[in-house]
Design a protein around this motif. Structure first.
Motif, short mmCIF file in Angstrom:
data_model
loop_
_atom_site.label_atom_id
_atom_site.label_comp_id
_atom_site.label_asym_id
_atom_site.label_seq_id
_atom_site.Cartn_x
_atom_site.Cartn_y
_atom_site.Cartn_z
N LEU A 1 -17.23 7.91 9.77
CA LEU A 1 -16.68 6.58 10.05
C LEU A 1 -15.44 6.62 10.95
O LEU A 1 -14.88 5.58 11.26
N GLY A 2 -15.00 7.82 11.33
CA GLY A 2 -13.82 7.91 12.18
C GLY A 2 -12.66 8.59 11.49
O GLY A 2 -12.75 8.97 10.33
N LYS A 3 -11.56 8.73 12.25
CA LYS A 3 -10.39 9.38 11.64
C LYS A 3 -9.16 8.48 11.69
O LYS A 3 -9.07 7.56 12.49
N THR A 4 -8.24 8.78 10.78
CA THR A 4 -6.99 8.02 10.73
C THR A 4 -5.84 8.98 10.41
O THR A 4 -6.07 10.17 10.20
N HIS A 5 -4.62 8.44 10.43
CA HIS A 5 -3.43 9.22 10.07
C HIS A 5 -2.64 8.42 9.05
O HIS A 5 -2.33 7.25 9.29
N ALA A 6 -2.30 9.05 7.92
CA ALA A 6 -1.60 8.34 6.84
C ALA A 6 -0.28 7.78 7.34
O ALA A 6 0.02 6.60 7.18
N VAL B 1 -13.15 -0.30 3.42
CA VAL B 1 -13.38 -1.46 4.31
C VAL B 1 -14.37 -1.09 5.42
O VAL B 1 -15.30 -1.84 5.73
N LYS B 2 -14.19 0.09 6.01
CA LYS B 2 -15.09 0.52 7.10
C LYS B 2 -16.50 0.78 6.57
O LYS B 2 -17.49 0.47 7.24
N SER C 1 -3.02 4.45 9.51
CA SER C 1 -3.86 3.86 8.46
C SER C 1 -3.31 2.56 7.88
O SER C 1 -4.05 1.59 7.69
N ILE D 1 -4.62 1.43 -4.02
CA ILE D 1 -3.22 1.55 -3.56
C ILE D 1 -3.03 2.65 -2.52
O ILE D 1 -1.93 2.85 -2.03
N GLN D 2 -4.11 3.37 -2.16
CA GLN D 2 -4.00 4.46 -1.18
C GLN D 2 -4.55 3.93 0.14
O GLN D 2 -5.73 3.59 0.25
N SER D 3 -3.70 3.86 1.17
CA SER D 3 -4.06 3.16 2.42
C SER D 3 -5.31 3.71 3.09
O SER D 3 -6.17 2.95 3.54
N MET D 4 -5.43 5.03 3.16
CA MET D 4 -6.58 5.61 3.89
C MET D 4 -7.87 5.37 3.13
O MET D 4 -8.93 5.15 3.74
N THR E 1 0.85 -1.18 0.00
CA THR E 1 0.00 0.00 0.00
C THR E 1 0.89 1.24 0.00
O THR E 1 2.12 1.14 0.06
N GLU F 1 -8.45 2.81 1.03
CA GLU F 1 -8.81 1.40 1.16
C GLU F 1 -9.45 1.15 2.53
O GLU F 1 -10.46 0.45 2.66
N LEU F 2 -8.87 1.76 3.57
CA LEU F 2 -9.42 1.62 4.92
C LEU F 2 -10.84 2.18 4.99
O LEU F 2 -11.73 1.56 5.60
N ILE G 1 -10.43 -4.60 -3.65
CA ILE G 1 -9.78 -4.66 -2.33
C ILE G 1 -9.07 -6.02 -2.17
O ILE G 1 -7.91 -6.08 -1.78
N ASN H 1 -11.97 2.47 16.42
CA ASN H 1 -11.02 3.44 15.81
C ASN H 1 -9.86 3.78 16.73
O ASN H 1 -9.42 4.93 16.79
#
Lengths: 180, 180
Positions: free
Chosen positions: B104-109, B169-170, A162, B160-163, A107, B165-166, B154, A157
């Motif tokens: 759906l929430g937050k993430t960090h690349a 999935v969510k 990520s 190919i972009q992790s966030m 990824t 794709e996440l 998937i 979460n």
């Protein structure tokens, strides 16, 4: 075809490489300034111990100013095969060795800024064979979690990186397929 | 508590802000040089049209030198609520408006390098109400995919972009829970 017109490095520090490109898109448009942060390829791994605990690492992440519970992993060295890199990182960060390592795909954290790919793995049957051997700047605490605990963390979460959350999701899917 | 000893900006360009910090960890260790790339908070969204197609955007990502099939999204403007930002980005990038948007929430690349968070959303019942209104440097092609097609992508590691794709999935998990 994209055509690079010029490249200028704005930082060539051993810990931080960044450049500014001017390029022409296939449709002929000129992009005057595009910044790219160059990083080596990296790898991370969902690592299961022989008694089915997931080995996680808790560490301070300075850019976001908080602790993050993450997977073991790190940068792949030049000319190092990625499977060898992940075994090396696991041993250095956790002191565990693994008999079975499966590739889950690759990824990119943020392909709009960072140029590197991250390879995702699942490792099984981990046995403690050594002690942690950390780099000078690493302060890492090993945390063992059950699969159910990690599933709950994903649902809530609580995994904030990520690529590592994605690796956990892919590993859970793989374990479900294999073990029914 | 982490204590910042010094901060020096190495780039203050409108498209690229990076700084070098010296700081002291809670255990008293001095980290001499830590580089941080500063980005605004961002958002991305799994956007379903009224006939249950997923709106995706295909674009060239210069840092990795390839095309990437991604979700709509972008940076959140200063003082802009994130829900408003994602509706704005959807309208600008795709021309669609949505009646239902779920967080759906937050993430960090990559919290080891980048300081920003990315907020993940699911939008439903999209209707085309406008035309694309892209920024000067955006060349984006809209691609409509069925949920089954995206699930296959998937599984085949084609996102190919992790966030993003996440986020997919969510969103799939949320749709499964809601629709059984």
């Amino acid at each position: 075809m994209v055509k690079i017109i010029s490249t200028n490095y704005i930082s060539n520090h051993q810990y931080f490489t960044a450049r500014k490109d001017k390029y022409q898109t296939p449709s002929g448009k000129i992009v005057e300034e595009y910044f790219v942060v160059e990083l080596p390829e990296s790898a991370c791994v969902v690592a299961l111990t022989a008694d089915n605990k997931i080995l996680m690492v808790s560490q301070y992440r300075h850019p976001i100013g908080q602790m993050s519970l993450e997977l073991p992993g790190g940068f792949i060295e030049k000319d190092e095969p990625k499977e060898k890199a992940i075994s090396r990182e696991l041993l250095e960060e956790t002191g565990y060795s693994f008999t079975e390592i499966t590739y889950l795909g690759k990824t990119h954290a943020n392909p709009g800024v960072l140029n590197n790919a991250t390879h995702l793995f699942l490792a099984k049957n981990g046995i403690k064979t050594s002690t942690q051997q950390l780099d000078e700047n690493e302060e890492i605490e090993i945390v063992l979690k059950t699969i159910e605990e990690v599933k709950a963390m994903i649902a809530n979460n609580e995994i904030i990186q990520s690529m590592h959350e994605l690796c956990l999701v892919k590993a859970m899917e793989k374990l479900k397929v294999v073990e029914g």
